[in-house]
Design a protein around this motif. Structure first.
Motif, PDB file in Angstrom:
ATOM      1  N   PRO A  96      -7.561 -44.673 -10.376  1.00  0.00           N
ATOM      2  CA  PRO A  96      -7.656 -43.939  -8.979  1.00  0.00           C
ATOM      3  C   PRO A  96      -8.121 -42.753  -9.257  1.00  0.00           C
ATOM      4  N   VAL A 124      -5.245 -50.561  -8.532  1.00  0.00           N
ATOM      5  CA  VAL A 124      -5.728 -49.248  -8.532  1.00  0.00           C
ATOM      6  C   VAL A 124      -4.730 -48.111  -8.664  1.00  0.00           C
ATOM      7  N   ALA A 125      -3.878 -48.209  -7.776  1.00  0.00           N
ATOM      8  CA  ALA A 125      -2.953 -47.052  -7.487  1.00  0.00           C
ATOM      9  C   ALA A 125      -1.888 -46.955  -8.788  1.00  0.00           C
ATOM     10  N   THR A 163      -7.980 -43.840   2.565  1.00  0.00           N
ATOM     11  CA  THR A 163      -7.779 -42.376   1.793  1.00  0.00           C
ATOM     12  C   THR A 163      -7.320 -41.249   2.645  1.00  0.00           C
ATOM     13  N   TYR A 186     -14.378 -42.192  -9.112  1.00  0.00           N
ATOM     14  CA  TYR A 186     -13.594 -43.052  -8.167  1.00  0.00           C
ATOM     15  C   TYR A 186     -14.493 -43.402  -7.035  1.00  0.00           C
TER      16      TYR A 186
END
Length: 500
Positions: A226, A175-176, A471, A304
């Motif tokens: 993301p 993802v990142a 998060t 997202y």
């Protein structure tokens, strides 16, 4: 595109090792088969050296052994119902990680799996096998949105889930984006993952991604976007799956934190290894169209949070079960030291218990107030999950410090087993350091455990991971403001004020 599921899965794109069709449980594999599946030629660089077999790298190997215990649990009569489900159409067992939740009971099945893996790893593996197909399941859940721009998305994702279920695969998120100069426009970032060529049979990816926790110890990865600060260029708008050994894919393993901790008495958690974090380098990696779930679809650009709802719930659930472990550890400390008669100590333990009880209550409320999406997938209440995630990370540092405070000098005065066993000191240590209704050696092992939970380099990595994984708090507050339903209270206030 008309996607068909190939029953001869030895040729499937995402499969490195398959479960034999003639096996007693054709959809399951044990720890030995899981380990074997990792010997697939993947390119992993550890401490500057390319390793030929990740199962032979000490730190990765110990983490792999810990994951293998999950696969063995699928065959243990005492635990198999915790981590597997039965397909009503075939009567066959399969990993609950790949269960698409259609009912509240399906969600509770996922909860049981989360609880078991949290117990096995003490919650320090943020991407255990039960995390599995969260992104793929979310794609099914929100297909009514995604299909507006990708009419074939559902068929491709369902095919992917069938392959993952049939082969009991371990999936990880990709993802990142990599950290770079944020003043650059997205299209100016040379390292961003992007499609550099569209072919008749698929696409070619180039660039990099960060973290990819546990992919080096898994089988497949699911690429997703993301939360963007700006709309990404079209060539970066891709959601797809790829095997861990895809040609052109390289793993740059971060510094290892648990090297040499093989003594389970001295390091009860760190001796179990750790979850791999890697920078992924994509050097012209091919992905066939069958495993490109979405491409250039505007509906997924700022989705997202929506598409991550099932994953967020799993993350928060693991944190809630880990909080139960914290509460148990706090009580164990005061029992060992005989300090439970001190009011200040009792208040500190109560604070840890409060943290655990609130998180579990939020997770139970999330399931009890679940609702299906338009596509018919049951999802926990997003408001309760978001509030739980926020509560967990805001209080996590304080809970860690509370466990340290309760332990006092016990964390500083730990004695390694080899020193303890010396003939000239063992007798004195046994005599001088006993706990309350606990012998000295057991008390020493307890504080070794608390050290691994709260103080070791690995514990610091886990704390950092939890904050980023759940998060950061400002983003969660913004999401809570945006999504939490305040209308019942608002109606009462307006009624009292006589406002229509």
């Amino acid at each position: 595109m008309n996607v068909k599921v190939d029953q001869n899965l030895t040729k499937e794109y995402v499969v490195s090792k398959v479960v034999p069709a003639h096996a007693v449980e054709p959809n399951l594999r044990d720890g030995r088969m899981y380990r074997e599946s990792l010997r697939d030629g993947r390119v992993v660089i550890v401490d500057g050296k390319e390793v030929g077999d990740v199962t032979q790298v000490p730190t990765l190997a110990r983490g792999i052994d810990t994951v293998a215990s999950y696969y063995d649990a699928q065959f243990d009569p005492a635990t198999r119902d915790e981590v597997t489900s039965i397909d009503p159409a075939t009567g066959e067992r399969f990993s609950t990680a790949w269960l698409i939740p259609r009912t509240k009971e399906d969600l509770y099945a996922h909860e049981r799996a989360i609880r078991l893996t949290t117990s096995q790893t003490f919650g320090v593996f943020g991407r255990p096998p039960d995390y599995g197909a969260t992104k793929a399941i979310s794609f099914v859940a929100w297909n009514h949105l995604i299909s507006k721009g990708d009419k074939d998305a559902l068929a491709k994702v369902e095919n992917f889930i069938k392959v993952g279920r049939r082969n009991n695969l371990m999936s990880a998120d990709i993802v990142a984006d990599i950290q770079a100069n944020r003043k650059l426009a997205p299209e100016e970032m040379k390292g961003r993952l992007r499609v550099v060529e569209e072919r008749k049979d698929g696409v070619i990816l180039h660039g990099a991604k960060a973290a990819a926790s546990n992919l080096a110890q898994g089988n497949i990865g699911t690429i997703s976007m993301p939360p963007p600060s700006q709309n990404p260029p079209e060539d970066s708008r891709i959601w797809a799956a790829l095997p861990a050994n895809a040609p052109g894919l390289r793993y740059l393993q971060r510094e290892q934190l648990t090297t040499g901790f093989e003594n389970i008495d001295d390091h009860p958690i760190d001796s179990l290894g750790e979850e791999s974090d890697c920078v992924l380098i994509f050097d012209n990696v091919f992905v066939p169209w069958e495993y490109v779930f979405s491409y250039k679809n505007a509906a997924t650009v700022n989705s997202y949070t929506t598409l991550g709802q099932f994953a967020f719930w799993k993350i928060a659930n693991r944190l809630s079960y880990r909080a139960e472990i914290f509460a148990g550890a706090a009580q164990m400390i005061v029992d060992a030291l005989g300090t439970d008669h001190i009011p200040a100590v009792r208040q500190m333990v109560a604070e840890v218990v409060q943290y655990s009880a609130i998180l579990r209550g939020m997770m139970q409320a999330a399931v009890e107030n679940c609702a299906p999406t338009e596509s018919g997938v049951m999802l926990p209440n997003h408001g309760y999950v978001t509030a739980g995630r926020l509560f967990s990370i805001e209080h996590y540092p304080r809970i860690m410090q509370t466990l340290r405070d309760l332990s006092g000098q016990g964390l500083i005065g730990r004695v390694p087993r080899e020193t303890w066993e010396r003939a000239d000191v063992k007798g004195m240590l046994d005599e001088y350091l006993p706990g309350y209704r606990m012998d000295a050696w057991t008390k020493n092992k307890l504080f070794n455990l608390i050290w691994d939970m709260t103080c070791s380099p690995h514990a610091m990595r886990v704390a950092l991971f939890e904050n980023i994984n759940a998060t950061p708090a400002p983003a969660l507050r913004e999401e809570l403001y945006r999504s939490y339903d305040r209308s019942p209270g608002l109606r009462i206030v307006k009624k009292r004020l006589g406002i229509d």
